[in-house]
Design an enzyme around this catalytic site. Structure first.
Site, PDB file in Angstrom:
ATOM      1  CE  LYS A 172      -3.564   2.755   0.549  1.00  0.00           C
ATOM      2  NZ  LYS A 172      -4.632   2.987  -0.387  1.00  0.00           N
ATOM      3  CE  LYS A 240      -3.716   7.512   7.088  1.00  0.00           C
ATOM      4  NZ  LYS A 240      -4.187   6.259   6.529  1.00  0.00           N
TER       5      LYS A 240
HETATM    6  P1  NAD Z   1     -12.975   8.593   7.109  1.00  0.00           P
HETATM    7  O1  NAD Z   1     -12.338   9.647   7.929  1.00  0.00           O
HETATM    8  O2  NAD Z   1     -14.031   8.956   6.119  1.00  0.00           O
HETATM    9  O3  NAD Z   1     -13.621   7.451   8.067  1.00  0.00           O
HETATM   10  C1  NAD Z   1     -13.054   6.989   9.251  1.00  0.00           C
HETATM   11  C2  NAD Z   1     -14.195   6.473  10.139  1.00  0.00           C
HETATM   12  O4  NAD Z   1     -13.636   5.897  11.326  1.00  0.00           O
HETATM   13  C3  NAD Z   1     -15.153   7.585  10.581  1.00  0.00           C
HETATM   14  O5  NAD Z   1     -16.486   7.126  10.387  1.00  0.00           O
HETATM   15  C4  NAD Z   1     -14.861   7.751  12.084  1.00  0.00           C
HETATM   16  O6  NAD Z   1     -16.020   8.123  12.823  1.00  0.00           O
HETATM   17  C5  NAD Z   1     -14.417   6.338  12.420  1.00  0.00           C
HETATM   18  N1  NAD Z   1     -13.563   6.269  13.613  1.00  0.00           N
HETATM   19  C6  NAD Z   1     -12.430   6.965  13.869  1.00  0.00           C
HETATM   20  N2  NAD Z   1     -11.909   6.583  15.051  1.00  0.00           N
HETATM   21  C7  NAD Z   1     -12.734   5.632  15.538  1.00  0.00           C
HETATM   22  C8  NAD Z   1     -12.745   4.857  16.722  1.00  0.00           C
HETATM   23  N3  NAD Z   1     -11.809   5.004  17.640  1.00  0.00           N
HETATM   24  N4  NAD Z   1     -13.753   3.959  16.890  1.00  0.00           N
HETATM   25  C9  NAD Z   1     -14.711   3.807  15.955  1.00  0.00           C
HETATM   26  N5  NAD Z   1     -14.764   4.526  14.825  1.00  0.00           N
HETATM   27  C10 NAD Z   1     -13.786   5.419  14.624  1.00  0.00           C
HETATM   28  O7  NAD Z   1     -11.765   7.810   6.384  1.00  0.00           O
HETATM   29  P2  NAD Z   1     -11.819   6.897   5.063  1.00  0.00           P
HETATM   30  O8  NAD Z   1     -11.582   7.752   3.880  1.00  0.00           O
HETATM   31  O9  NAD Z   1     -13.000   5.985   5.135  1.00  0.00           O
HETATM   32  O10 NAD Z   1     -10.464   6.054   5.288  1.00  0.00           O
HETATM   33  C11 NAD Z   1     -10.381   4.953   6.187  1.00  0.00           C
HETATM   34  C12 NAD Z   1      -9.023   4.267   5.944  1.00  0.00           C
HETATM   35  O11 NAD Z   1      -8.955   3.817   4.575  1.00  0.00           O
HETATM   36  C13 NAD Z   1      -7.819   5.203   6.148  1.00  0.00           C
HETATM   37  O12 NAD Z   1      -6.746   4.466   6.700  1.00  0.00           O
HETATM   38  C14 NAD Z   1      -7.494   5.644   4.721  1.00  0.00           C
HETATM   39  O13 NAD Z   1      -6.133   6.014   4.583  1.00  0.00           O
HETATM   40  C15 NAD Z   1      -7.819   4.382   3.922  1.00  0.00           C
HETATM   41  N6  NAD Z   1      -8.190   4.578   2.516  1.00  0.00           N
HETATM   42  C16 NAD Z   1      -9.036   5.589   2.130  1.00  0.00           C
HETATM   43  C17 NAD Z   1      -9.369   5.727   0.770  1.00  0.00           C
HETATM   44  C18 NAD Z   1     -10.299   6.820   0.269  1.00  0.00           C
HETATM   45  O14 NAD Z   1     -10.361   7.034  -0.947  1.00  0.00           O
HETATM   46  N7  NAD Z   1     -11.033   7.505   1.128  1.00  0.00           N
HETATM   47  C19 NAD Z   1      -8.849   4.835  -0.177  1.00  0.00           C
HETATM   48  C20 NAD Z   1      -8.025   3.793   0.258  1.00  0.00           C
HETATM   49  C21 NAD Z   1      -7.699   3.680   1.592  1.00  0.00           C
END
Ligand code: NAD
Length: 293
Positions: A172, A240
């Site tokens: 990744k 990050k």
């Molecule tokens: P986001 O910020 O939209 O969602 C994160 C979720 O986690 C939120 O709903 C938040 O309320 C929840 N959360 C945070 N801390 C928490 C806790 N302690 N307990 C329970 N829930 C908690 O982020 P995202 O875009 O969905 O990304 C999630 C992961 O996927 C990240 O590591 C990101 O780097 C990775 N990612 C994102 C994408 C993208 O296009 N958005 C693509 C690939 C990978």
């Protein structure tokens, strides 16, 4: 035998992924830090849990999709965390993007609780999460990988066992290098076109039909040309990931000059208070630079 899936983290990625698991017929229990996303999935038939511990106690597989390494560690280790509630042999799959070293530590700790654990970060963005076409890169034991296959197939199309624990996160990191530099390249092509007085729609159409064609151009190009930067993938999350990349580069001896430049661009965006915009907002950093005449 029915596989009950517990899903923690219902953000831009987690919510559509959880939805796809339910559509594939898996009974689903969900937990999220903020309530509205939980209510949305409950209305669609998912069960709710009041804590990661309670969720884990009712699950055969627990999936986490959280922002960063400390979030995953807290959700697993806390007094109300997954380790405290899971029955032996519950399979843990962390699909968040976190540091490879933290992924390895957490998997070792999970094993000491009798819990197999995979790191399984994804690529494909929110559109890939909604369509169930993610590329999923998996680190961990082969037996756990085989066990995870049926549910990973509901989330993605390209599912690759990359090797031992942490290796999904290493791949990744490679992915995030390529995406960051490609965003920089697409942004610079649009910036040059605009400053030189060319219609950005024409730039997009021509580049999309030649050697410069790529998924960032296809999925984000039209919004970049219009200056629309709704996330998507938040710039602060990409930064990050680039911190993870640059730490990995330092320990492995890889020189990544283009990635460093992209990282400086994301840092400027975040310093401007725009870290929650889509990462393609890197373009606005270029707009702000005035060349000496
Ligand atoms: P986001 O910020 O939209 O969602 C994160 C979720 O986690 C939120 O709903 C938040 O309320 C929840 N959360 C945070 N801390 C928490 C806790 N302690 N307990 C329970 N829930 C908690 O982020 P995202 O875009 O969905 O990304 C999630 C992961 O996927 C990240 O590591 C990101 O780097 C990775 N990612 C994102 C994408 C993208 O296009 N958005 C693509 C690939 C990978």
């Amino acid at each position: 035998m029915t596989t009950n899936i517990g899903f923690i983290g219902l953000g831009i990625m987690g919510k559509p992924m959880a939805r796809n698991l339910r559509k594939a017929g898996f009974p689903l229990i969900v937990y999220n830090r903020s309530r509205p996303a939980m209510d949305e999935l409950a209305a669609e038939g998912a069960a709710l849990a009041q804590s990661p511990r309670k969720l884990a106690a009712r699950s055969d597989v627990v999936i986490t999709m959280l922002p960063d390494s400390p979030d995953v560690a807290a959700v697993l280790r806390g007094a109300d965390g997954v380790f405290a509630g899971a029955r032996p042999d519950t399979l843990l799959i962390d699909m968040s993007t976190i540091a490879p070293g933290v992924a390895r530590e957490l998997a070792a700790e999970a094993a000491s609780h009798g819990l197999p654990m995979l790191d399984a970060p994804v690529s494909g963005g929110d559109k890939g999460a909604i369509a169930g076409t993610l590329s999923i890169m998996v680190g961990g034991e082969s037996a756990a990988f085989e066990r995870a296959q049926p549910l990973l197939s509901a989330l993605g199309k390209t599912i690759t066992h990359c090797g031992a624990s942490g290796s999904g996160q290493l791949v990744k990191a490679c992915n995030q290098v390529a995406v960051a530099v490609i965003i920089g390249a697409v942004a610079e092509a649009l910036e040059l076109g605009q400053r030189a007085g060319v219609d950005p729609e024409i730039v997009l159409r021509v580049l999309g039909g030649g050697l410069a064609q790529n998924r960032v151009l296809e999925l984000r190009g039209p919004n970049m040309a219009r200056g629309v930067f709704e996330p998507g993938f938040k710039a602060r999350l990409h930064q990050k990931d680039l911190n993870i990349v640059l730490d990995t580069a330092a320990s492995s001896g890889a020189a990544l000059p283009f990635t460093r430049l992209a990282s400086q661009g994301f840092a400027a965006l975040i310093a401007n208070g725009q870290g929650d915009l889509d990462h393609s907002a890197l373009l606005t950093v270029l707009h702000a630079i005035e060349q000496p005449s």
